[in-house]
Design an enzyme around this catalytic site. Structure first.
Site, PDB file in Angstrom:
ATOM      1  N   CYS A   5      47.232  39.341  51.092  1.00 17.76           N
ATOM      2  CA  CYS A   5      47.611  40.690  51.242  1.00 17.76           C
ATOM      3  C   CYS A   5      46.513  41.647  51.484  1.00 17.76           C
ATOM      4  CB  CYS A   5      48.239  41.024  50.064  1.00 17.76           C
ATOM      5  SG  CYS A   5      49.632  40.090  49.602  1.00 17.76           S
ATOM      6  N   GLY A  31      47.601  39.765  56.094  1.00 22.43           N
ATOM      7  CA  GLY A  31      49.062  39.600  56.098  1.00 22.43           C
ATOM      8  C   GLY A  31      49.956  39.908  56.940  1.00 22.43           C
ATOM      9  N   ASN A 105      47.007  42.921  45.672  1.00 21.05           N
ATOM     10  CA  ASN A 105      46.526  41.896  46.462  1.00 21.05           C
ATOM     11  C   ASN A 105      45.816  40.999  45.338  1.00 21.05           C
ATOM     12  OD1 ASN A 105      43.196  41.094  48.391  1.00 21.05           O
ATOM     13  ND2 ASN A 105      45.053  39.985  48.180  1.00 21.05           N
ATOM     14  N   GLY A 106      46.254  39.879  45.222  1.00 23.15           N
ATOM     15  CA  GLY A 106      45.721  38.595  44.281  1.00 23.15           C
ATOM     16  C   GLY A 106      47.031  37.853  43.743  1.00 23.15           C
ATOM     17  N   TYR A 245      36.098  32.568  55.518  1.00 23.26           N
ATOM     18  CA  TYR A 245      37.059  32.713  56.653  1.00 23.26           C
ATOM     19  C   TYR A 245      38.035  33.891  56.621  1.00 23.26           C
ATOM     20  CZ  TYR A 245      41.911  31.028  58.312  1.00 23.26           C
ATOM     21  OH  TYR A 245      42.871  30.872  58.987  1.00 23.26           O
ATOM     22  N   CYS A 385      43.736  26.862  45.036  1.00 21.56           N
ATOM     23  CA  CYS A 385      43.385  28.175  44.729  1.00 21.56           C
ATOM     24  C   CYS A 385      44.440  28.754  43.778  1.00 21.56           C
ATOM     25  CB  CYS A 385      43.241  29.172  45.981  1.00 21.56           C
ATOM     26  SG  CYS A 385      42.851  30.811  45.334  1.00 21.56           S
ATOM     27  N   CYS A 439      37.642  25.892  44.688  1.00 25.71           N
ATOM     28  CA  CYS A 439      38.373  25.260  45.632  1.00 25.71           C
ATOM     29  C   CYS A 439      37.533  24.043  46.176  1.00 25.71           C
ATOM     30  CB  CYS A 439      38.880  26.083  46.628  1.00 25.71           C
ATOM     31  SG  CYS A 439      37.969  27.208  47.619  1.00 25.71           S
TER      32      CYS A 439
HETATM   33  S1  SF4 Z   1      39.618  29.052  44.480  1.00 23.92           S
HETATM   34 FE1  SF4 Z   1      38.530  29.392  46.460  1.00 23.92          FE
HETATM   35  S2  SF4 Z   1      39.880  30.666  47.723  1.00 23.92           S
HETATM   36 FE2  SF4 Z   1      40.562  31.011  45.533  1.00 23.92          FE
HETATM   37  S3  SF4 Z   1      39.263  32.452  44.663  1.00 23.92           S
HETATM   38 FE3  SF4 Z   1      38.241  30.686  44.493  1.00 23.92          FE
HETATM   39  S4  SF4 Z   1      36.631  30.385  46.129  1.00 23.92           S
HETATM   40 FE4  SF4 Z   1      38.548  31.694  46.659  1.00 23.92          FE
END
Ligand code: SF4
Length: 472
Positions: A5, A31, A105-106, A245, A385, A439
């Site tokens: 978002c 988004g 956002n989140g 990204y 994530c 991640c």
């Molecule tokens: S898990 Fe990866 S995508 Fe999610 S907040 Fe942490 S770094 Fe960012």
């Protein structure tokens, strides 16, 4: 993998809604499912929302109706709750003390518990989004004014949030204590803007002032800009994937340039994993800047030998296998004459399932590439994530249960190398301890008791509410 978002708030400009519209245009990449703006002219509240892209939802007529010097806006890709009309933000409620509009956002990691708790005390929620919860907490306490109750409420929220709220004639901007998602403040003629990324500030010719700090609540009203703070989290956890990204390369997020960081990632990748290649080429768009860095460091010429079709977007329907099979080429077409007989180093920003990379490699082979060496500007993605990015499940992340050699074979390249964790963190322009890298490592910066799913609030079968301190 999808973006999540983008949020914006404008205070003190007679064209607030039009500026919010421009800012949302700049934030469209965050988004593409829906968008909306709520404005206020100190007498009446106006709103316009819809499914689709910003450019399709708003018309000159609809923008003209959004009057007043205050506005907040939102572009959405759903990370909690389905992509349906009732979940389009900003959410707006009227009650006896006025109105509250919210853009989020989140992802709140304790949203199921909070929702259960609210329902047990009589709240009837209208959406299946975690973003609605804050509205109910705000109207529950009748004693305090809003600025008095916002910090205790924020302290009940776990996970990632960058909120922009319009409460009567003030704009509130809140960021979680870890600072997962970006949120910045700009100053412009006659007022302020808060937005997810600085590209939105550039769009409306605002001057960057500073970021909303992790754990900070910024209130903008007729007295100017005021600030309050939650207790500091043990550590910051800026989402490193924003740099790799998600964010626009022309933005500064967490105070640093996305463009320069991506180039640093490419340089580090070239140092760690040189390739015997005639040319370096990116997978556009997000691989472009890492490829620039890779080419500069390796002294191998950069070629833009994948040409992107800029007209493909949400409108590209894939009703049949025949059309799906051609999808890769509709999006990116390789330049046959630049590739024929060449050894190429192709730069990917990341590999999620591997299927997209596989399709692109097949297209490059068909175009006559002799050797394909894939270099990835981040480490293998192994964990989902829970902080607002719609990652596939762990099982769907190819690197979670395949070796790099198995992935190489699946994608069909001659060599495959990923940037190391150290290389990625060393490319950042902030201390490495300030980033979330969950991640890539599975090491989550907050407690994740029960992984929340995107539709967790639609199919709850959760036990009772988590006991926590009463904010009131
Ligand atoms: S898990 Fe990866 S995508 Fe999610 S907040 Fe942490 S770094 Fe960012």
């Amino acid at each position: 993998m999808k973006e999540y978002c983008g949020v914006v708030g404008i205070y003190g400009n007679k064209n607030a809604a039009q500026l919010a519209y421009l800012a949302l245009y700049a934030l469209q990449h965050r988004g593409e499912e829906s968008a909306g703006i709520v404005s206020f002219d100190k007498k009446k509240i106006y709103q316009h929302k819809g499914m689709g892209l910003v450019g399709d939802i708003f018309t000159p007529e609809s923008l003209k109706k959004l009057k007043g010097p205050l506005a907040i806006g939102h572009v959405r890709y759903s990370t909690t709750g389905s992509s349906i009309a009732k979940n389009v933000q900003p959410l707006l409620i009227n009650h006896k003390k006025g109105f509250i509009a919210v853009a989020h956002n989140g992802n709140l990691t304790n949203s199921v518990d909070l929702r259960n708790e609210l329902e047990d005390t009589g709240s009837i929620l209208q959406t299946t989004m975690d973003s609605e919860l804050i509205l109910h907490y705000l109207v529950k306490d009748h004693q305090n004014n809003y600025s008095g109750k916002i910090l205790p409420i924020a302290s009940r929220l776990e996970g990632a949030y960058s909120f922009v709220l319009m409460i009567n004639d003030a704009i509130y901007a809140l960021r979680d204590p870890h600072g997962f998602r970006p949120l910045c403040i700009g100053k412009m003629d006659g007022g302020y803007i808060v937005a997810s990324e600085t590209c939105a500030l550039d769009m409306v010719q605002a001057t960057y002032v500073r970021d909303v700090e992790p754990g900070e609540v910024v209130i903008i009203d007729k007295g100017g800009l005021h600030s309050m703070k939650q207790p500091e989290a043990k550590r910051k956890a800026f989402c490193i994937f924003e740099y790799i990204y998600f964010a626009r390369p022309d933005s500064n997020i967490f105070t640093q340039s996305v463009y320069l960081t991506r180039k640093n990632l490419g340089r580090a990748l070239a140092r760690e994993h040189p390739a015997d290649a005639d040319l370096v080429m990116p997978i556009p768009d997000s691989g472009t800047y890492a490829a620039l860095g890779y080419a500069e460091e390796s002294k191998i010429p950069l070629e833009m030998a994948f040409v992107r079709n800029h007209y493909i977007g949400r409108t590209f329907i894939q009703p049949s296998q025949l059309i799906r099979d051609f999808k890769v080429k509709v999006k990116l077409n390789p330049v046959r004459d630049a590739l024929k007989g060449k050894k190429i180093a192709i730069i990917e920003d990341s590999i999620v399932r591997g299927t997209t990379s596989k399709g692109r490699v097949r297209a490059l082979r068909q175009a006559g590439a002799k050797e394909i060496h894939m270099r990835v500007s981040c480490p293998p993605l192994v964990s989902p994530c829970f902080y607002g990015i719609d990652f596939p499940t762990k099982k769907e992340l190819i690197a979670s249960d395949h070796s790099i050699e198995e992935i190489r074979e699946f994608i069909g390249v001659d060599s495959l190398k990923y940037l190391s964790l150290e290389g990625m963190l060393g490319s950042m322009m902030l201390p490495k301890e300030e980033f979330c890298t969950a991640c890539f490592t599975g090491d989550y910066p907050t407690k994740i008791c029960k992984p929340p799913s995107k539709k967790a609030l639609e199919k709850r079968s959760c036990p009772g509410p988590k006991k926590g301190p009463d904010p009131f």
